[in-house]
Design an enzyme around this catalytic site. Structure first.
Site, PDB file in Angstrom:
ATOM      1  N   GLU A 247       0.867  -1.169   0.000  1.00 45.87           N
ATOM      2  CA  GLU A 247       0.000   0.000   0.000  1.00 45.87           C
ATOM      3  C   GLU A 247       0.906   1.221   0.000  1.00 45.87           C
ATOM      4  OE1 GLU A 247      -2.598   2.495   2.978  1.00 45.87           O
ATOM      5  OE2 GLU A 247      -3.538   0.539   2.667  1.00 45.87           O
ATOM      6  N   CYS A 281      -3.180   7.893   4.830  1.00 44.19           N
ATOM      7  CA  CYS A 281      -3.028   7.424   3.447  1.00 44.19           C
ATOM      8  C   CYS A 281      -4.225   7.824   2.592  1.00 44.19           C
ATOM      9  CB  CYS A 281      -2.863   5.912   3.431  1.00 44.19           C
ATOM     10  SG  CYS A 281      -1.423   5.313   4.331  1.00 44.19           S
TER      11      CYS A 281
END
Length: 476
Positions: A247, A281
């Site tokens: 990720e 994020c």
């Protein structure tokens, strides 16, 4: 803080790092040192991987129910030290203490989730010949390198470590050099409930992380962090044959359609752009607002930004803590300055405060365009970069134009527009009428430069295992 000889965890014992260099982590609110930690080295990585490889066969043979029970005890132990962990998170990376407590609670919940899901992780039977048995079964990959970030160091580590361990893997954990004491305490608490070698840990900067990702004894690298680091890991894994679960960064769009309640939409945008000082994020990093409501929306967003209380994270009244360090603040300020020089209007914020720490005020920019870094590159700070659009179609088209593909948010009263958005946005997660949230167990695959693989939910158990086909036939 930890003693110099208790930084490398192997075979269930804490020992000194072989590194001759130390680094210091500073409190981003004050600039005062939190503590020193070893910079780490290849020798530390070798010891940790060797310990994990030796422990893995026995751990793989351990009954899934026993592995799950150990995860539950691990969660209990972390819960007993939740306040200590939360305070370390705030001291090392600056987020408000309430948010740090929430991150620890999320980590505990994730461990319990995987404790329940692990024993239920099943393969399937195939329909072969009458006298034969045909199966597809999940088996652990082996040794998993877990490399975690600083912005949510407990929750993310608990998810990746928990899923890896409950499926029969052993783990070498390398926490971020920006939150090393948090990572070490978390590893100590988790490893106390596991057999020696099932969880090992190495400290340090990017150098031991690179050595770990490149180690031939690692079977899977699970990384959450920057796009640059993710790309480097993918390149190394292509040479070693290790699997990767990545990720990386994002540049998430937020579309604000005509017809929504303006104050509510501004509140959603403020949460998406400013929570954790924009260091999430899936923060909203570029905002597209319909011209019909743009003026009122911008006024309401500025008001919400100016209501936030900037201060040290340990202060219970703080709603916006500092950035993780001054280097990250420099990135944010450079993006803001560049946008203003290119024609953006600064409506609030946009300056480097005097005094200690790495503070940066919540900032609202209007008249942003796609050629600005603040609309193209990951800013990772408390900045709402806003562009006015003439229609929902235009907003959707602009939102699609990014090399990133992590997540997106759409605020709209139109079911037709909502349906189009989730169908057409090339991202792993689409949120309609809520910048954060979602049902437990959800899992998504980031696209483009944002990475690949499932990082959450039951599907993470699939990532931590490989599937073997078995055909059992009797002797003739």
């Amino acid at each position: 803080m930890r003693d110099r000889d208790r930084w490398v965890l192997t075979d269930g014992e804490w020992t000194a790092s072989a590194s001759e260099r130390d680094r210091t982590v500073a409190d981003p609110a004050t600039g005062e040192p939190v503590g020193d930690f070893p910079a780490g080295c290849v020798e530390d990585v070798e010891r940790a991987v060797d310990s994990a490889r030796r422990a893995q066969p026995a751990w793989a043979r351990t009954a899934p129910a026993e592995r799950a029970a150990r995860l539950h005890r691990m969660a209990d132990r972390i819960e007993a030290h939740a306040d200590e962990l939360a305070e370390l998170v705030t001291r090392e990376m600056g987020k408000p203490i309430g948010d740090s407590r929430g991150g620890v609670a999320a980590g505990i919940g994730t461990l319990r989730q995987y404790a329940e899901l692990g024993p239920l992780h099943r393969g399937r039977s195939l329909q072969g010949g009458w006298n034969a048995t045909d199966l597809m079964v999940h088996e652990p990959r082996g040794v998993v390198a877990v490399i975690t970030p600083w912005n949510d160091p407990v929750a993310i580590a608990c998810g990746l470590v928990g899923a890896a361990v409950v499926t029969g893997n052993t783990v070498v954990h390398k926490p971020s050099e920006r939150t090393p004491h948090t990572g070490a305490l978390l590893a100590e608490l988790m490893a106390a409930e596991l057999p020696p070698g099932v969880l090992t840990m190495v400290p340090g900067d990017r150098h031991p992380g690179e050595a770990l990702a490149a180690h031939p004894g690692v079977d899977l690298v699970a990384h959450v962090g920057s796009t640059a680091a993710g790309r480097a890991i993918a390149a190394v894994a292509a040479r070693t044959g290790a699997g990767t679960l990545l990720e990386n960064g994002g540049k998430d769009p937020l579309i604000v359609d005509a017809g929504v309640d303006v104050k509510w939409a501004a509140g959603q945008a403020a949460t998406g752009c400013f929570a954790n000082a924009g260091q999430i994020c899936t923060s909203a990093e570029r905002v597209y607002v319909h011209r019909d409501i743009a003026e009122q929306f911008l006024a309401a967003l500025v008001q919400r930004a100016e209501e936030l209380r900037m201060g040290p994270g340990m202060d219970e009244e703080t709603t916006l803590g500092p950035l993780v360090d001054r280097a990250q603040r420099d990135v944010v300020d450079r993006h803001v300055r560049g946008a203003i020089e290119a024609g953006a209007r600064l409506l609030t914020g946009g300056y480097v405060p005097e005094g200690p720490g790495a503070f940066y005020p919540p900032t609202v920019l209007a008249d942003c365009t796609e050629n600005m870094d603040v609309m193209r590159e990951e800013t990772f700070g408390p900045v709402a970069a806003v562009r006015v659009t003439e229609s929902f179609d235009e907003a959707l088209e602009l939102a699609r134009e990014s090399r990133y593909g992590l997540a997106a948010t759409v605020l709209t009263p139109s079911m037709a527009n909502a349906q189009r958005a989730w169908r057409e946005l090339p991202v792993g997660t689409v949120k309609i009428n809520a910048v954060f949230g979602g049902a437990p167990g959800g899992a998504a695959q980031p696209l483009g430069s944002s990475g690949h693989g499932f990082g959450y939910g039951p599907e993470l158990l699939d990532e931590m295992t490989h599937t073997k086909v078995v055909h059992l036939s009797p002797l003739p």
